[in-house]
Design an enzyme around this catalytic site. Structure first.
Site, PDB file in Angstrom:
ATOM      1  CE  LYS A  41      -3.381  -2.104   3.165  1.00 15.74           C
ATOM      2  NZ  LYS A  41      -3.873  -2.005   4.555  1.00 15.74           N
ATOM      3  CG  ASP A 101      14.625  -1.229   5.867  1.00 17.55           C
ATOM      4  OD1 ASP A 101      15.612  -0.563   6.212  1.00 17.55           O
ATOM      5  OD2 ASP A 101      14.051  -2.013   6.643  1.00 17.55           O
ATOM      6  CG  PHE A 150       9.743   2.745  11.598  1.00 13.58           C
ATOM      7  CD1 PHE A 150      10.156   1.553  11.014  1.00 13.58           C
ATOM      8  CD2 PHE A 150       8.416   3.131  11.454  1.00 13.58           C
ATOM      9  CE1 PHE A 150       9.267   0.756  10.308  1.00 13.58           C
ATOM     10  CE2 PHE A 150       7.520   2.339  10.744  1.00 13.58           C
ATOM     11  CZ  PHE A 150       7.946   1.151  10.177  1.00 13.58           C
ATOM     12  CB  VAL A 151      10.273   7.560   7.907  1.00 12.86           C
ATOM     13  CG1 VAL A 151      11.596   8.165   8.322  1.00 12.86           C
ATOM     14  CG2 VAL A 151      10.474   6.563   6.777  1.00 12.86           C
ATOM     15  CG  ASP A 157       2.297   0.738   7.646  1.00 11.83           C
ATOM     16  OD1 ASP A 157       3.202   0.587   6.802  1.00 11.83           O
ATOM     17  OD2 ASP A 157       1.903  -0.183   8.388  1.00 11.83           O
ATOM     18  NE  ARG A 163      -1.024   1.782   5.061  1.00 12.92           N
ATOM     19  CZ  ARG A 163       0.050   1.022   4.844  1.00 12.92           C
ATOM     20  NH1 ARG A 163       1.096   1.523   4.220  1.00 12.92           N
ATOM     21  NH2 ARG A 163       0.087  -0.222   5.259  1.00 12.92           N
TER      22      ARG A 163
HETATM   23  P1  IMP Z   1      12.745  -4.102   2.632  1.00  9.95           P
HETATM   24  O1  IMP Z   1      12.264  -5.394   2.014  1.00  9.95           O
HETATM   25  O2  IMP Z   1      13.528  -4.335   3.892  1.00  9.95           O
HETATM   26  O3  IMP Z   1      13.491  -3.223   1.661  1.00  9.95           O
HETATM   27  O4  IMP Z   1      11.474  -3.353   3.166  1.00  9.95           O
HETATM   28  C1  IMP Z   1      10.655  -2.725   2.314  1.00  9.95           C
HETATM   29  C2  IMP Z   1       9.324  -2.380   2.939  1.00  9.95           C
HETATM   30  O5  IMP Z   1       9.364  -2.262   4.372  1.00  9.95           O
HETATM   31  C3  IMP Z   1       8.925  -1.018   2.435  1.00  9.95           C
HETATM   32  O6  IMP Z   1       8.296  -1.133   1.183  1.00  9.95           O
HETATM   33  C4  IMP Z   1       8.045  -0.527   3.551  1.00  9.95           C
HETATM   34  O7  IMP Z   1       6.727  -0.986   3.353  1.00  9.95           O
HETATM   35  C5  IMP Z   1       8.611  -1.161   4.801  1.00  9.95           C
HETATM   36  N1  IMP Z   1       9.482  -0.206   5.525  1.00  9.95           N
HETATM   37  C6  IMP Z   1      10.818  -0.221   5.640  1.00  9.95           C
HETATM   38  N2  IMP Z   1      11.278   0.796   6.384  1.00  9.95           N
HETATM   39  C7  IMP Z   1      10.182   1.493   6.750  1.00  9.95           C
HETATM   40  C8  IMP Z   1       9.988   2.688   7.534  1.00  9.95           C
HETATM   41  O8  IMP Z   1      10.908   3.332   8.057  1.00  9.95           O
HETATM   42  N3  IMP Z   1       8.703   3.089   7.684  1.00  9.95           N
HETATM   43  C9  IMP Z   1       7.636   2.448   7.132  1.00  9.95           C
HETATM   44  N4  IMP Z   1       7.787   1.334   6.392  1.00  9.95           N
HETATM   45  C10 IMP Z   1       9.045   0.867   6.206  1.00  9.95           C
HETATM   46 MG    MG Z   2       4.340  -1.276   6.403  1.00 13.19          MG
END
Ligand code: IMP
Ligand code: MG
Length: 175
Positions: A41, A101, A150-151, A157, A163
């Site tokens: 989302k 991330d 964390f943002v 969210d 959101r």
């Molecule tokens: P990744 O697979 O670790 O790159 O995580 C990706 C997903 O984690 C993103 O598309 C977000 O939905 C969520 N995410 C990672 N860091 C944050 C954050 O700081 N705030 C909110 N969602 C996050």
């Molecule tokens: Mg999330």
């Protein structure tokens, strides 16, 4: 609920960066037909803003992924929980996410979508938490590099909350 600690990017700063990204993308895809794939989302708001600033013709599709497993991100399984409704074979694909991330989700999605033989595939993210990357992911367009905090807001969210904030803020995690 965790509290908002401070605003990282306000609406004007976000809008200016989205405009700049849209201009670069429009230049790079001139003469091509682009398919934006909005990763639900979190990317809904970013994709909505970005697509309205493009000067190339673009179509929009949606996909939702979930990752399962309690262990480290890299060993979690990423599955598509809501798939595209269109074939992407021979299409120029731009995956749109608000934040990258560890890179695990985008890496897995790129692999799954590559099997469908698009003409090209690129990634645009508004935010990159680069210091957390554990999987190499080719990010063609990035709005801002952000610290390991964390943002929330602008689609992102914390437990499905925050959101709808029009700005991006850092929250204090925990209960
Ligand atoms: P990744 O697979 O670790 O790159 O995580 C990706 C997903 O984690 C993103 O598309 C977000 O939905 C969520 N995410 C990672 N860091 C944050 C954050 O700081 N705030 C909110 N969602 C996050
Ligand atoms: Mg999330």
């Amino acid at each position: 609920m965790p509290e908002i600690k401070r605003v990282l990017f306000d609406q004007d700063v976000i809008a200016a960066r989205v405009e700049a990204l849209a201009q670069r993308i429009s230049t790079d895809y001139a003469g091509k037909e682009l398919v934006l794939i909005c990763i639900l989302k979190a990317a809904a708001i970013f994709a909505a803003d970005l697509m309205r600033r493009l000067s190339v013709s673009a179509k929009i599709e949606f996909i939702q992924a979930a990752s399962y497993g309690m262990s480290a991100a890299s060993s979690r399984e990423v599955v598509i929980v809501q798939d595209l409704h269109k074939d992407i074979e021979n299409r120029h694909i731009l995956l749109v996410d608000t934040i990258i991330d560890t890179g695990h989700t985008l890496h897995a999605l790129l692999g799954l979508l590559a099997e469908r033989k698009p003409a090209s595939m690129n990634i645009v993210v508004l935010l990159d938490k680069k210091s957390r990357r554990s999987t190499e992911v080719p990010v063609a367009y990035c709005g801002f590099e952000v610290p390991d905090e964390f943002v929330v807001g602008y689609g992102m969210d914390y437990r499905d909350q925050y959101r709808t904030l029009p700005y991006i803020a850092i929250v204090e995690p925990g209960e």
